[in-house]
Design a protein around this motif. Structure first.
Motif, PDB file in Angstrom:
ATOM      1  N   LEU A  44      80.216  53.137 -29.171  1.00 50.43           N
ATOM      2  CA  LEU A  44      80.373  52.852 -27.887  1.00 50.43           C
ATOM      3  C   LEU A  44      78.972  52.621 -27.123  1.00 50.43           C
ATOM      4  CD1 LEU A  44      81.865  53.690 -25.065  1.00 50.43           C
ATOM      5  CD2 LEU A  44      81.027  56.055 -25.292  1.00 50.43           C
ATOM      6  N   SER A  45      77.859  53.080 -27.512  1.00 51.45           N
ATOM      7  CA  SER A  45      76.568  52.768 -27.269  1.00 51.45           C
ATOM      8  C   SER A  45      76.215  51.197 -27.563  1.00 51.45           C
ATOM      9  CB  SER A  45      75.553  53.321 -27.938  1.00 51.45           C
ATOM     10  OG  SER A  45      75.361  53.496 -29.154  1.00 51.45           O
ATOM     11  N   LEU A  46      76.829  50.757 -28.707  1.00 56.71           N
ATOM     12  CA  LEU A  46      76.726  49.234 -29.053  1.00 56.71           C
ATOM     13  C   LEU A  46      77.558  48.488 -28.054  1.00 56.71           C
ATOM     14  CD1 LEU A  46      75.383  47.288 -31.066  1.00 56.71           C
ATOM     15  CD2 LEU A  46      77.685  47.551 -32.452  1.00 56.71           C
ATOM     16  N   PHE A  47      78.929  48.657 -27.654  1.00 56.08           N
ATOM     17  CA  PHE A  47      79.418  48.162 -26.863  1.00 56.08           C
ATOM     18  C   PHE A  47      78.758  48.024 -25.257  1.00 56.08           C
ATOM     19  CE2 PHE A  47      82.903  48.320 -23.569  1.00 56.08           C
ATOM     20  CZ  PHE A  47      83.404  47.231 -23.821  1.00 56.08           C
ATOM     21  N   LEU A  48      78.141  49.218 -25.080  1.00 56.62           N
ATOM     22  CA  LEU A  48      77.430  49.205 -23.764  1.00 56.62           C
ATOM     23  C   LEU A  48      76.295  48.280 -23.515  1.00 56.62           C
ATOM     24  CD1 LEU A  48      77.474  52.997 -22.506  1.00 56.62           C
ATOM     25  CD2 LEU A  48      78.821  51.028 -21.597  1.00 56.62           C
ATOM     26  N   LEU A  49      75.668  48.188 -24.748  1.00 55.19           N
ATOM     27  CA  LEU A  49      74.531  47.253 -24.930  1.00 55.19           C
ATOM     28  C   LEU A  49      74.789  45.895 -24.798  1.00 55.19           C
ATOM     29  CD1 LEU A  49      71.636  46.841 -25.361  1.00 55.19           C
ATOM     30  CD2 LEU A  49      71.972  47.101 -27.749  1.00 55.19           C
TER      31      LEU A  49
ATOM     32  N   GLY B 149      76.541  35.452  -9.597  1.00 57.37           N
ATOM     33  CA  GLY B 149      75.070  36.087 -10.308  1.00 57.37           C
ATOM     34  C   GLY B 149      75.123  37.521 -10.218  1.00 57.37           C
ATOM     35  N   MET B 150      75.992  37.922  -8.837  1.00 51.36           N
ATOM     36  CA  MET B 150      75.560  39.382  -8.764  1.00 51.36           C
ATOM     37  C   MET B 150      76.689  40.153  -9.499  1.00 51.36           C
ATOM     38  SD  MET B 150      73.208  39.454  -6.539  1.00 51.36           S
ATOM     39  CE  MET B 150      73.277  40.867  -5.486  1.00 51.36           C
ATOM     40  N   VAL B 151      77.229  39.827 -10.475  1.00 51.70           N
ATOM     41  CA  VAL B 151      78.163  40.240 -11.321  1.00 51.70           C
ATOM     42  C   VAL B 151      77.578  41.588 -12.168  1.00 51.70           C
ATOM     43  CG1 VAL B 151      78.291  39.114 -13.226  1.00 51.70           C
ATOM     44  CG2 VAL B 151      80.362  40.452 -12.521  1.00 51.70           C
ATOM     45  N   ILE B 152      76.138  41.596 -12.373  1.00 49.12           N
ATOM     46  CA  ILE B 152      75.509  42.494 -13.222  1.00 49.12           C
ATOM     47  C   ILE B 152      75.406  43.706 -12.207  1.00 49.12           C
ATOM     48  CG2 ILE B 152      73.405  41.782 -12.258  1.00 49.12           C
ATOM     49  CD1 ILE B 152      74.208  42.806 -15.667  1.00 49.12           C
ATOM     50  N   PHE B 153      75.232  43.717 -11.107  1.00 49.16           N
ATOM     51  CA  PHE B 153      75.201  45.190 -10.277  1.00 49.16           C
ATOM     52  C   PHE B 153      76.349  45.761 -10.377  1.00 49.16           C
ATOM     53  CE2 PHE B 153      71.817  42.052  -8.014  1.00 49.16           C
ATOM     54  CZ  PHE B 153      70.698  42.873  -8.735  1.00 49.16           C
ATOM     55  N   PRO B 154      77.624  45.603 -10.277  1.00 46.50           N
ATOM     56  CA  PRO B 154      78.500  46.507 -10.330  1.00 46.50           C
ATOM     57  C   PRO B 154      78.714  46.896 -11.710  1.00 46.50           C
ATOM     58  CG  PRO B 154      79.413  44.658  -9.270  1.00 46.50           C
ATOM     59  CD  PRO B 154      78.079  44.181  -9.610  1.00 46.50           C
ATOM     60  N   LEU B 155      78.533  46.162 -12.710  1.00 47.69           N
ATOM     61  CA  LEU B 155      78.547  46.521 -14.266  1.00 47.69           C
ATOM     62  C   LEU B 155      77.368  47.582 -14.589  1.00 47.69           C
ATOM     63  CD1 LEU B 155      79.431  45.693 -17.105  1.00 47.69           C
ATOM     64  CD2 LEU B 155      78.015  44.224 -17.179  1.00 47.69           C
ATOM     65  N   LEU B 156      76.187  47.347 -13.759  1.00 43.80           N
ATOM     66  CA  LEU B 156      74.897  48.498 -13.927  1.00 43.80           C
ATOM     67  C   LEU B 156      75.572  49.747 -13.453  1.00 43.80           C
ATOM     68  CD1 LEU B 156      71.797  46.389 -13.371  1.00 43.80           C
ATOM     69  CD2 LEU B 156      72.671  47.450 -15.540  1.00 43.80           C
TER      70      LEU B 156
ATOM     71  N   CYS C 153      78.131  51.244 -15.637  1.00 43.74           N
ATOM     72  CA  CYS C 153      77.447  51.956 -16.895  1.00 43.74           C
ATOM     73  C   CYS C 153      76.855  53.235 -16.589  1.00 43.74           C
ATOM     74  CB  CYS C 153      76.565  50.892 -17.512  1.00 43.74           C
ATOM     75  SG  CYS C 153      77.535  49.660 -18.436  1.00 43.74           S
ATOM     76  N   TYR C 154      76.088  53.367 -15.682  1.00 45.99           N
ATOM     77  CA  TYR C 154      75.243  54.530 -14.972  1.00 45.99           C
ATOM     78  C   TYR C 154      76.210  55.507 -14.815  1.00 45.99           C
ATOM     79  CZ  TYR C 154      72.697  57.753 -12.223  1.00 45.99           C
ATOM     80  OH  TYR C 154      71.988  58.831 -11.602  1.00 45.99           O
ATOM     81  N   LEU C 155      77.226  55.445 -14.204  1.00 43.77           N
ATOM     82  CA  LEU C 155      78.507  56.550 -13.778  1.00 43.77           C
ATOM     83  C   LEU C 155      79.073  57.046 -15.184  1.00 43.77           C
ATOM     84  CD1 LEU C 155      79.921  55.089 -10.419  1.00 43.77           C
ATOM     85  CD2 LEU C 155      78.575  56.938 -10.805  1.00 43.77           C
ATOM     86  N   PHE C 156      79.278  56.018 -16.009  1.00 46.17           N
ATOM     87  CA  PHE C 156      80.014  56.310 -17.169  1.00 46.17           C
ATOM     88  C   PHE C 156      78.844  57.180 -18.231  1.00 46.17           C
ATOM     89  CE2 PHE C 156      80.718  55.791 -21.848  1.00 46.17           C
ATOM     90  CZ  PHE C 156      81.997  56.054 -21.913  1.00 46.17           C
ATOM     91  N   ILE C 157      77.714  56.948 -18.117  1.00 43.95           N
ATOM     92  CA  ILE C 157      76.728  57.518 -19.031  1.00 43.95           C
ATOM     93  C   ILE C 157      76.392  59.158 -18.206  1.00 43.95           C
ATOM     94  CG2 ILE C 157      74.412  57.667 -19.799  1.00 43.95           C
ATOM     95  CD1 ILE C 157      74.596  54.716 -20.132  1.00 43.95           C
ATOM     96  N   MET C 158      76.615  58.857 -17.014  1.00 38.62           N
ATOM     97  CA  MET C 158      76.190  60.438 -16.296  1.00 38.62           C
ATOM     98  C   MET C 158      77.708  61.092 -16.579  1.00 38.62           C
ATOM     99  SD  MET C 158      73.464  60.749 -14.999  1.00 38.62           S
ATOM    100  CE  MET C 158      72.569  59.941 -16.163  1.00 38.62           C
ATOM    101  N   ALA C 159      78.901  60.895 -16.518  1.00 42.41           N
ATOM    102  CA  ALA C 159      79.826  61.518 -16.812  1.00 42.41           C
ATOM    103  C   ALA C 159      79.893  62.067 -18.367  1.00 42.41           C
ATOM    104  CB  ALA C 159      81.124  60.772 -16.594  1.00 42.41           C
TER     105      ALA C 159
END
Length: 54
Positions: A5-10, A32-39, A42-48
Motif C-alpha cells: 500500500l505504501s509503495l502504491f501511494l508513492l 496540472g492541478m490534478v495533483i492537489f485532489p490526489l494529495l 492520500c492525506y485523508l486515507f493515511i489519517m483514516a
C-alpha cells in the motif's frame, strides 16, 4: 500500513506529480492541478488508516 500500500501511494504521487509538471510546462493549468485532489485523498486515507490503528 503494508509495504504494498505504501509503495502504491508513492507511485501514485510520483505519477501525479510528473503528469502535473508536464501539464504545467505545456500551459494546461487545469490539468496540472490534478495533483492537489490526489494529495488531499492520500492525506485523508493515511489519517483514516492511522485512526484505525489506534
Amino acid at each position: 500500513m503494508s509495504r504494498f500500500l505504501s509503495l502504491f501511494l508513492l507511485i501514485a504521487l510520483l505519477g501525479g506529480l510528473t503528469y502535473s509538471t508536464y501539464s504545467f510546462s505545456q500551459g494546461r493549468f487545469m490539468e496540472g492541478m490534478v495533483i492537489f485532489p490526489l494529495l488531499i485523498a492520500c492525506y485523508l486515507f493515511i489519517m483514516a488508516w492511522q485512526k484505525r490503528q489506534d
